[in-house]
Every structure is written in C-alpha cells, then in structure tokens.
Scaffold this motif. Structure first.
Motif, PDB file in Angstrom:
ATOM      1  N   ILE A  42     -34.622  31.055  26.029  1.00  0.00           N
ATOM      2  CA  ILE A  42     -33.732  29.663  25.374  1.00  0.00           C
ATOM      3  C   ILE A  42     -33.902  28.563  25.958  1.00  0.00           C
ATOM      4  O   ILE A  42     -34.274  27.400  25.707  1.00  0.00           O
ATOM      5  CB  ILE A  42     -32.314  30.124  25.724  1.00  0.00           C
ATOM      6  CG1 ILE A  42     -31.758  31.108  24.478  1.00  0.00           C
ATOM      7  CG2 ILE A  42     -31.528  28.731  25.400  1.00  0.00           C
ATOM      8  CD1 ILE A  42     -31.745  30.351  23.083  1.00  0.00           C
ATOM      9  N   CYS A  43     -34.059  28.584  27.542  1.00  0.00           N
ATOM     10  CA  CYS A  43     -34.471  27.482  28.668  1.00  0.00           C
ATOM     11  C   CYS A  43     -35.887  26.827  28.081  1.00  0.00           C
ATOM     12  O   CYS A  43     -36.111  25.687  27.748  1.00  0.00           O
ATOM     13  CB  CYS A  43     -34.651  27.787  29.814  1.00  0.00           C
ATOM     14  SG  CYS A  43     -33.003  28.151  30.465  1.00  0.00           S
ATOM     15  N   LEU A  44     -36.849  27.868  28.132  1.00  0.00           N
ATOM     16  CA  LEU A  44     -38.302  27.240  27.499  1.00  0.00           C
ATOM     17  C   LEU A  44     -38.226  26.844  26.355  1.00  0.00           C
ATOM     18  O   LEU A  44     -38.888  25.592  25.853  1.00  0.00           O
ATOM     19  CB  LEU A  44     -39.228  28.622  27.432  1.00  0.00           C
ATOM     20  CG  LEU A  44     -39.644  28.878  28.994  1.00  0.00           C
ATOM     21  CD1 LEU A  44     -40.371  30.312  28.789  1.00  0.00           C
ATOM     22  CD2 LEU A  44     -40.353  28.004  29.676  1.00  0.00           C
ATOM     23  N   ALA A  45     -37.440  27.408  25.088  1.00  0.00           N
ATOM     24  CA  ALA A  45     -37.511  26.672  23.664  1.00  0.00           C
ATOM     25  C   ALA A  45     -36.909  25.330  23.799  1.00  0.00           C
ATOM     26  O   ALA A  45     -37.298  24.397  23.355  1.00  0.00           O
ATOM     27  CB  ALA A  45     -36.649  27.656  22.843  1.00  0.00           C
ATOM     28  N   ARG A  46     -35.708  25.157  24.625  1.00  0.00           N
ATOM     29  CA  ARG A  46     -35.069  23.826  24.579  1.00  0.00           C
ATOM     30  C   ARG A  46     -35.922  22.913  25.419  1.00  0.00           C
ATOM     31  O   ARG A  46     -35.948  21.711  25.024  1.00  0.00           O
ATOM     32  CB  ARG A  46     -33.618  24.114  25.390  1.00  0.00           C
ATOM     33  CG  ARG A  46     -32.874  24.854  24.461  1.00  0.00           C
ATOM     34  CD  ARG A  46     -32.568  24.496  23.163  1.00  0.00           C
ATOM     35  NE  ARG A  46     -31.464  25.184  22.456  1.00  0.00           N
ATOM     36  CZ  ARG A  46     -32.051  26.443  21.588  1.00  0.00           C
ATOM     37  NH1 ARG A  46     -33.085  26.693  21.456  1.00  0.00           N
ATOM     38  NH2 ARG A  46     -30.954  27.086  21.053  1.00  0.00           N
ATOM     39  N   TYR A  47     -36.576  23.197  26.582  1.00  0.00           N
ATOM     40  CA  TYR A  47     -37.389  22.413  27.204  1.00  0.00           C
ATOM     41  C   TYR A  47     -38.498  21.664  26.275  1.00  0.00           C
ATOM     42  O   TYR A  47     -38.955  20.690  26.377  1.00  0.00           O
ATOM     43  CB  TYR A  47     -38.041  22.939  28.502  1.00  0.00           C
ATOM     44  CG  TYR A  47     -36.996  23.525  29.515  1.00  0.00           C
ATOM     45  CD1 TYR A  47     -35.616  23.093  29.487  1.00  0.00           C
ATOM     46  CD2 TYR A  47     -37.510  24.356  30.318  1.00  0.00           C
ATOM     47  CE1 TYR A  47     -35.001  23.388  30.354  1.00  0.00           C
ATOM     48  CE2 TYR A  47     -36.659  24.968  31.440  1.00  0.00           C
ATOM     49  CZ  TYR A  47     -35.547  24.300  31.365  1.00  0.00           C
ATOM     50  OH  TYR A  47     -34.400  24.807  32.319  1.00  0.00           O
ATOM     51  N   GLU A  48     -39.163  22.779  25.572  1.00  0.00           N
ATOM     52  CA  GLU A  48     -40.222  22.276  24.577  1.00  0.00           C
ATOM     53  C   GLU A  48     -39.553  21.386  23.434  1.00  0.00           C
ATOM     54  O   GLU A  48     -40.248  20.258  23.046  1.00  0.00           O
ATOM     55  CB  GLU A  48     -40.829  23.592  23.860  1.00  0.00           C
ATOM     56  CG  GLU A  48     -41.745  24.353  24.818  1.00  0.00           C
ATOM     57  CD  GLU A  48     -42.965  23.750  25.207  1.00  0.00           C
ATOM     58  OE1 GLU A  48     -43.375  22.782  24.404  1.00  0.00           O
ATOM     59  OE2 GLU A  48     -43.519  24.063  26.281  1.00  0.00           O
ATOM     60  N   ALA A  49     -38.459  21.723  22.826  1.00  0.00           N
ATOM     61  CA  ALA A  49     -37.791  21.092  21.841  1.00  0.00           C
ATOM     62  C   ALA A  49     -37.454  19.596  22.268  1.00  0.00           C
ATOM     63  O   ALA A  49     -37.232  18.618  21.588  1.00  0.00           O
ATOM     64  CB  ALA A  49     -36.589  21.846  21.415  1.00  0.00           C
ATOM     65  N   PHE A  50     -36.992  19.486  23.453  1.00  0.00           N
ATOM     66  CA  PHE A  50     -36.282  18.376  24.078  1.00  0.00           C
ATOM     67  C   PHE A  50     -37.620  17.504  24.562  1.00  0.00           C
ATOM     68  O   PHE A  50     -37.368  16.287  25.095  1.00  0.00           O
ATOM     69  CB  PHE A  50     -35.370  18.498  24.960  1.00  0.00           C
ATOM     70  CG  PHE A  50     -34.149  19.246  24.390  1.00  0.00           C
ATOM     71  CD1 PHE A  50     -33.723  18.859  23.040  1.00  0.00           C
ATOM     72  CD2 PHE A  50     -33.439  20.027  25.068  1.00  0.00           C
ATOM     73  CE1 PHE A  50     -32.704  19.714  22.472  1.00  0.00           C
ATOM     74  CE2 PHE A  50     -32.360  20.522  24.648  1.00  0.00           C
ATOM     75  CZ  PHE A  50     -31.903  20.627  23.359  1.00  0.00           C
ATOM     76  N   GLY A  51     -38.747  17.891  24.611  1.00  0.00           N
ATOM     77  CA  GLY A  51     -39.762  17.208  25.258  1.00  0.00           C
ATOM     78  C   GLY A  51     -39.831  17.189  26.619  1.00  0.00           C
ATOM     79  O   GLY A  51     -40.399  16.048  27.585  1.00  0.00           O
ATOM     80  N   CYS A  52     -39.013  17.920  27.342  1.00  0.00           N
ATOM     81  CA  CYS A  52     -39.218  18.000  29.015  1.00  0.00           C
ATOM     82  C   CYS A  52     -40.080  19.036  29.601  1.00  0.00           C
ATOM     83  O   CYS A  52     -40.153  19.009  30.666  1.00  0.00           O
ATOM     84  CB  CYS A  52     -37.656  18.043  29.460  1.00  0.00           C
ATOM     85  SG  CYS A  52     -36.723  19.377  28.999  1.00  0.00           S
ATOM     86  N   ALA A  53     -40.788  19.614  28.630  1.00  0.00           N
ATOM     87  CA  ALA A  53     -41.551  20.928  29.482  1.00  0.00           C
ATOM     88  C   ALA A  53     -42.611  20.151  30.329  1.00  0.00           C
ATOM     89  O   ALA A  53     -43.240  19.094  29.751  1.00  0.00           O
ATOM     90  CB  ALA A  53     -42.087  21.787  28.355  1.00  0.00           C
ATOM     91  N   GLY A  54     -43.022  20.651  31.298  1.00  0.00           N
ATOM     92  CA  GLY A  54     -44.135  20.077  32.081  1.00  0.00           C
ATOM     93  C   GLY A  54     -43.792  18.886  32.969  1.00  0.00           C
ATOM     94  O   GLY A  54     -44.630  18.081  33.286  1.00  0.00           O
TER      95      GLY A  54
END
Length: 116
Positions: A45-57
């Motif tokens: 869930i965290c990984l999916a939300r980070y990607e969806a919100f543009g905060c991954a990386g």
C-alpha cells in the motif's frame, strides 16, 4: 508541502491480510506468523501510494537534522509547532528531561497547540 494521510489504507490492508491468513490457517495463533503478510500488505500500500502521489524516490531531498541541533533549537523555542513533539521526543531520547525543562516544553507545546 502537502500532507495526505494513508494510515486508514494501511490499517485496512493489514486487517485484510490478517483476516485472510487466520481464515486460511485456523490453527495458527502466533503473531509472528500472521503479521508477516500484514507487514507485506502495508508495504505494498505504501509503495502504491508513494507512486500515485509522486513522492517515490524523493528521500534524498529530506534534510537530516542532528539530535543535538534539533534539541538546541527546541530549548530556544526555534522549532516549528508541527515539529515540536518529534523534536522533544528525539531530545528526551538523547537526554532524559529535567523538571524545569520538561515543564517549560510542555507549556510551549500546549501554547502552540492552542494557536494552531
């Protein structure tokens, strides 16, 4: 800066994973067993939300503040209200509070909470 709370999503994912595990393994009751899939569900869930919100990386952009510096800023009243509690907890982990300081920090936290 924007804040989006994903705690409810994480709780639902973990609860679903625990229920699924217990339904499939009714003889298992050790938390170490059923928390493994729950943690994995939370991670997904965290990984999916980070990607969806543009905060991954983006972790490399976070400025690290050493405990000593954060503690000094807290004592001098130079910590933003939304960081005061985390700064106080970090400081008390490094140095156990002494009566007067502890009381003054609590007063400052209470005052800033009423202003927020």
């Amino acid at each position: 800066m924007r804040k989006i709370n994903i705690d409810t999503d994480i709780c639902l994912a973990m609860t679903g994973a625990i229920r699924r595990y217990l339904a499939e393994h009714p003889d298992k009751f050790d938390p170490r067993d059923y928390l493994k899939p729950a943690r994995e569900a939370a991670k997904k869930i965290c990984l999916a939300r980070y990607e969806a919100f543009g905060c991954a990386g983006q972790a490399s952009k976070i400025k690290v503040i050493p405990l000593e510096k954060d503690g000094r800023a807290l004592r001098q009243g130079r910590v933003e209200p939304d960081r005061q509690i985390s700064a106080f907890l970090a400081l008390t982990a490094a140095e156990p509070p002494k009566g007067g300081f502890f009381v003054s920090v609590l007063r400052q936290l209470r005052k800033s909470a009423t202003l927020a």
